[in-house]
Design a protein around this motif. Structure first.
Motif, mmCIF file in Angstrom:
data_model
loop_
_atom_site.group_PDB
_atom_site.id
_atom_site.type_symbol
_atom_site.label_atom_id
_atom_site.label_comp_id
_atom_site.label_asym_id
_atom_site.label_seq_id
_atom_site.Cartn_x
_atom_site.Cartn_y
_atom_site.Cartn_z
ATOM 1 N N GLN A 93 0.831 -1.205 0.000
ATOM 2 C CA GLN A 93 0.000 0.000 0.000
ATOM 3 C C GLN A 93 0.863 1.252 0.000
ATOM 4 N N LEU B 278 2.309 1.711 -3.450
ATOM 5 C CA LEU B 278 1.294 2.249 -4.356
ATOM 6 C C LEU B 278 1.190 3.757 -4.180
ATOM 7 N N PHE B 279 1.160 4.208 -2.931
ATOM 8 C CA PHE B 279 1.050 5.635 -2.637
ATOM 9 C C PHE B 279 2.291 6.381 -3.118
ATOM 10 N N ASN C 124 4.321 5.669 -5.528
ATOM 11 C CA ASN C 124 4.383 5.775 -6.982
ATOM 12 C C ASN C 124 3.455 6.858 -7.521
ATOM 13 N N SER C 125 2.372 7.150 -6.794
ATOM 14 C CA SER C 125 1.469 8.202 -7.258
ATOM 15 C C SER C 125 2.146 9.562 -7.234
ATOM 16 N N ARG C 126 3.143 9.728 -6.361
ATOM 17 C CA ARG C 126 3.855 10.998 -6.269
ATOM 18 C C ARG C 126 4.688 11.275 -7.511
ATOM 19 N N ASP D 200 2.251 8.045 -11.316
ATOM 20 C CA ASP D 200 1.633 6.755 -11.617
ATOM 21 C C ASP D 200 0.125 6.856 -11.383
ATOM 22 N N ARG E 236 -4.514 2.885 -8.830
ATOM 23 C CA ARG E 236 -5.272 2.922 -7.585
ATOM 24 C C ARG E 236 -6.054 1.617 -7.482
ATOM 25 N N GLY F 17 -3.523 6.355 3.275
ATOM 26 C CA GLY F 17 -3.555 5.761 1.949
ATOM 27 C C GLY F 17 -4.873 5.098 1.623
ATOM 28 N N GLY G 296 -3.124 6.343 -6.224
ATOM 29 C CA GLY G 296 -2.235 5.977 -5.134
ATOM 30 C C GLY G 296 -2.938 5.491 -3.885
#
Length: 271
Positions: free
Chosen positions: A43, A46-47, A49-51, A54, A57, A85, A115
């Motif tokens: 988790q 995932l978060f 990579n959003s920065r 990416d 979700r 998250g 994310g």
């Protein structure tokens, strides 16, 4: 288990526990704890990579008859990861404002940001379950909603959303026992809703509505998983591993630094 062609809810043993060999009530907590580290790590990845842009979700959809354990899944499975998250949305009866729009309007407004792991405690499926059983919409409108749901979920998947749809399946007798327990325990009275008995009287109609909804909307992009939920520990383990499996299949890695690491080490050491 996924919904497949010819699948019938009546064929599922709600008290069955396929998988997790060697796990039982006594060591269920330890088994659940064993997955927390991996789920939390995935988790966070995932978060992170959003920065860096990416678009990925995850959306966990929980549907069930009352008392099936949706709250327990939220507390014991989703609650084990960083709350920053997660975005939790619980769908109740639509408000006047929501009824003035298309049934998916309020759902789109509560989708998780990139994310995040989004959790729908009930969802857009209420509009083809309650809507069908209580005749809140015409049969033609209900059929149209199945198609709109398929299109909506395909759209989400195309934008980078992994959808995990779970029906927590309990039997009528088990639900009756759980409702009775709520009446016997003062600390559970707050969870009891007299309307739950009204819905129990429509049990067969709801099972038919679930059967049709699952058949109409289980797709390769967004399949349904029917999870026996009479044993709460088992349902929690299954959902935890569905989340872990979905995140693992995203093949996540930690994003690379956007700065010169060696240079930053030297600068920091000089302070």
């Amino acid at each position: 288990m996924r919904v497949t062609a010819g699948f019938r809810l009546a064929d599922v043993d709600p008290g069955g526990t396929p998988g997790f060999a060697g796990v039982g009530q006594k060591n269920a907590d330890a088994a659940l704890d064993a997955g927390v580290g991996e789920l939390s790590n995935l988790q966070e990845m995932l978060f992170a990579n959003s920065r860096s842009g990416d678009p990925l979700r995850v959306l966990l959809v929980l549907q069930a008859m009352d008392t099936a354990g949706k709250g327990g899944i939220v507390r014991h499975v989703v609650g084990s990861v960083d709350p920053q998250g997660v975005r939790l949305s619980a769908f109740k009866a639509p408000t006047e404002e929501e009824r003035a729009h298309d049934f998916l309007w309020r759902v789109r407004r509560r989708l998780p940001e990139v994310g995040l792991i989004g959790v729908f405690d009930r969802s857009h499926y209420e509009d083809v379950l309650v809507g069908r059983v209580r005749a809140l919409a015409s049969p033609a409108e209900i059929e149209d909603r199945y198609e709109k749901i398929r299109q909506f979920e395909n759209e989400l998947v195309g934008q980078g959303t992994t959808i995990i749809k779970v029906m927590l399946h309990i039997g009528s007798d088990d639900q009756k026992e759980r409702l009775a327990e709520r009446l016997e325990r003062p600390d559970k009275h707050w969870k009891y809703n007299p309307g739950d008995v009204d819905e129990r009287m429509r049990w067969d109609a709801y099972m038919d509505a679930y059967q049709i909804a699952l058949e109409r909307t289980s797709t390769s992009a967004a399949p349904w998983f029917v999870v026996p939920a009479e044993k709460k520990w088992y349902a929690r383990l299954v959902v935890q591993h569905l989340l872990i499996d979905a995140l693992q299949r995203l093949d996540l890695t930690w994003p690379a630094a956007t700065f010169d690491v060696a240079q930053e080490k030297a600068r920091l050491a000089a302070t």
